[in-house]
Write an enzyme that holds these catalytic residues in place. Structure first.
Site, PDB file in Angstrom:
ATOM      1  N   HIS A 188       1.418   2.079  -3.363  1.00 60.82           N
ATOM      2  CA  HIS A 188       0.399   2.870  -4.052  1.00 60.82           C
ATOM      3  C   HIS A 188       0.808   4.339  -4.110  1.00 60.82           C
ATOM      4  O   HIS A 188       0.487   5.050  -5.059  1.00 60.82           O
ATOM      5  CB  HIS A 188      -0.953   2.737  -3.351  1.00 60.82           C
ATOM      6  CG  HIS A 188      -1.537   1.361  -3.421  1.00 60.82           C
ATOM      7  ND1 HIS A 188      -1.260   0.488  -4.448  1.00 60.82           N
ATOM      8  CD2 HIS A 188      -2.388   0.710  -2.596  1.00 60.82           C
ATOM      9  CE1 HIS A 188      -1.917  -0.641  -4.245  1.00 60.82           C
ATOM     10  NE2 HIS A 188      -2.599  -0.540  -3.135  1.00 60.82           N
ATOM     11  N   ASP A 202       0.875  -1.174   0.000  1.00 60.75           N
ATOM     12  CA  ASP A 202       0.000   0.000   0.000  1.00 60.75           C
ATOM     13  C   ASP A 202       0.911   1.222   0.000  1.00 60.75           C
ATOM     14  O   ASP A 202       2.008   1.170  -0.549  1.00 60.75           O
ATOM     15  CB  ASP A 202      -0.948  -0.045   1.200  1.00 60.75           C
ATOM     16  CG  ASP A 202      -2.258   0.705   0.953  1.00 60.75           C
ATOM     17  OD1 ASP A 202      -2.209   1.798   0.358  1.00 60.75           O
ATOM     18  OD2 ASP A 202      -3.325   0.214   1.353  1.00 60.75           O
TER      19      ASP A 202
END
Length: 438
Positions: free
Chosen positions: A231, A199
């Site tokens: 991300h 993430d």
């Protein structure tokens, strides 16, 4: 539960109690160092104490057994809101002078937790690997952290936090395994870290509208870090209701992150993000180097019509603010979606944005990618710098190469200055205007 599993649980509980007793005894003696020597040390959740250093030597692996019974519930925050969660693997609450150190490895045993999360079988949210709550003067240094059940390092409501020379490794498909997430913390320094996660790599947070205590995350430096495959590289939000201010990101490398510098929020959150300075950053193979998104739609309430509505709404306590954001001396190569993407609110534009000496070139074989997670934003390849809903923007020495559309896409932009900018070697017309929209 099988007989074998029951025996293993009892043995792990005994080892956990023995390790906890060592930590507690050291604290009772006035503090000191608890050393884990080479070998594998299997345990359940441990509670760290004031003035105690947990030192994991080279060759040692502190391995957390993924049995929810070994992680009792504690009160904390989960995604910015008050929640009862499984106790973090390494946990401190209200402590001071807490240190985690050493050249060894701390393994969160994450995969069974990820599977249980996907299956929806957990009674409480997963534990973080390192959860430091309401602490002062905490240090995490030198260790390798891997396979975190959820966020990896989560200082919450802490003051004077140092995370340095730490390596974090979580698989790219592991859910919500952020690297380092200071939340409502003051005086934070993150330096020399390598973060490769499933993430966002480094995220600054300050609670949501559901948090009664509005405490800022402020005075944060991120220096000399390598951020890979997340991300986002360095991210602010979307939980920023308590404000985020005075942030410096410098001398970092981003490799293969979906987005580079990423700021995100939505209506209802309130809060102010201000005085963010990014300099001397190199990015490679990123989807979009710079994103500011005030219409972020992920998480509870993100799909409400008011979040996606592009028309002006009444300004109130739930209206978020972005202002005084600067990027200087940034190089981004093999970019996919857009050179940059700013999407401000009609009622409160993103204010005082400066890009100075920023160079962006696009990958020849880029696959389509969504630059910002907001309703109506579609996949793109090779878009230029997209600015929507901005006031007082300065572009100085911006270079864009290989864009497949106009180098500047402007809508609801006022006070724009474009100086010494070019696209594929051709000057972008210099602009000094009070308003520009189309």
């Amino acid at each position: 539960m099988s007989v074998g599993a029951d025996v293993e649980r009892r043995e792990t509980a005994q080892r956990t109690a023995e390790l906890q007793a060592r930590i507690d005894a050291t604290a009772s003696a006035g503090g000191g160092r608890v050393v884990l020597g080479p070998g594998v040390h299997r345990t359940g959740a441990l509670r760290l104490r004031s003035h105690v250093e947990l030192h994991v030597e080279a060759g040692a692996v502190l391995e957390f057994v993924p049995d929810p019974a070994l992680y009792p519930p504690v009160e904390a925050r989960w995604e910015g809101a008050p929640a009862t969660i499984h106790q973090p693997c390494l946990y401190a609450d209200g402590a001071e002078h807490v240190t985690i150190s050493g050249a060894g490895t701390i393994d969160g045993g994450g995969e069974p937790w990820w599977d249980a999360f996907r299956a929806g079988t957990l009674e409480h949210p997963r534990p973080t690997l390192v959860g430091l709550h309401r602490c002062r003067r905490v240090v995490v240094r030198d260790v390798t952290l891997r396979s975190s059940p959820a966020w990896t390092i989560h200082p919450l409501l802490c003051e004077d936090v140092s995370v340095r020379d730490v390596s974090i490794h979580n698989p790219p498909d592991s859910p919500n395994t952020d690297g380092i997430d200071p939340e409502s913390c003051r005086n934070v320094r993150i330096s020399g870290c390598h973060v490769d996660v499933g993430d966002d790599c480094i995220v600054l947070k300050a609670g949501t509208e559901a948090t009664a205590e509005r405490v800022a995350c402020e005075n944060v430096t991120v220096v000399g870090c390598t951020l890979v495959h997340g991300h986002g590289g360095v991210v602010i939000g979307s939980e920023m209701s308590g404000d985020v201010r005075n942030v410096v990101v410098a001398d970092c490398v981003f490799q293969g992150t979906d987005r580079g510098i990423r700021l995100k929020t939505r209506r209802g959150r309130g809060g102010v993000v201000e005085d963010v300075r990014v300099s001397n950053v190199v990015m490679d193979d990123v989807g979009c180097p710079f994103v500011v998104n005030a219409h972020y739609f992920c998480g509870p309430g993100g799909r409400e019509p008011v979040v996606s509505d592009r028309s002006a709404q009444p300004v109130d306590a739930g209206t978020p603010t972005f202002r005084r954001i600067s990027l200087a001396h940034v190089s981004a190569r093999r970019v996919r979606a857009a050179a940059g993407f700013v999407l401000g609110l009609a009622e409160r534009p993103v204010a005082e944005v400066t890009l100075d000496d920023v160079s962006v070139s696009f990958a020849d074989d880029a696959a389509p990618f969504v630059p910002a997670m907001a309703e109506g934003v579609e996949e793109a390849v090779g878009r230029g710098l997209v600015l929507t809903g901005c006031d007082d923007v300065v572009l100085r020495g911006v270079r864009i190469s290989g864009a497949r559309s106009e180098p500047l896409e402007l809508d609801r932009v006022s006070g724009l200055r474009v100086v010494d900018c070019a696209s594929d070697g051709k000057p972008i017309a210099e602009v000094d205007s009070s308003s520009f929209s189309h």
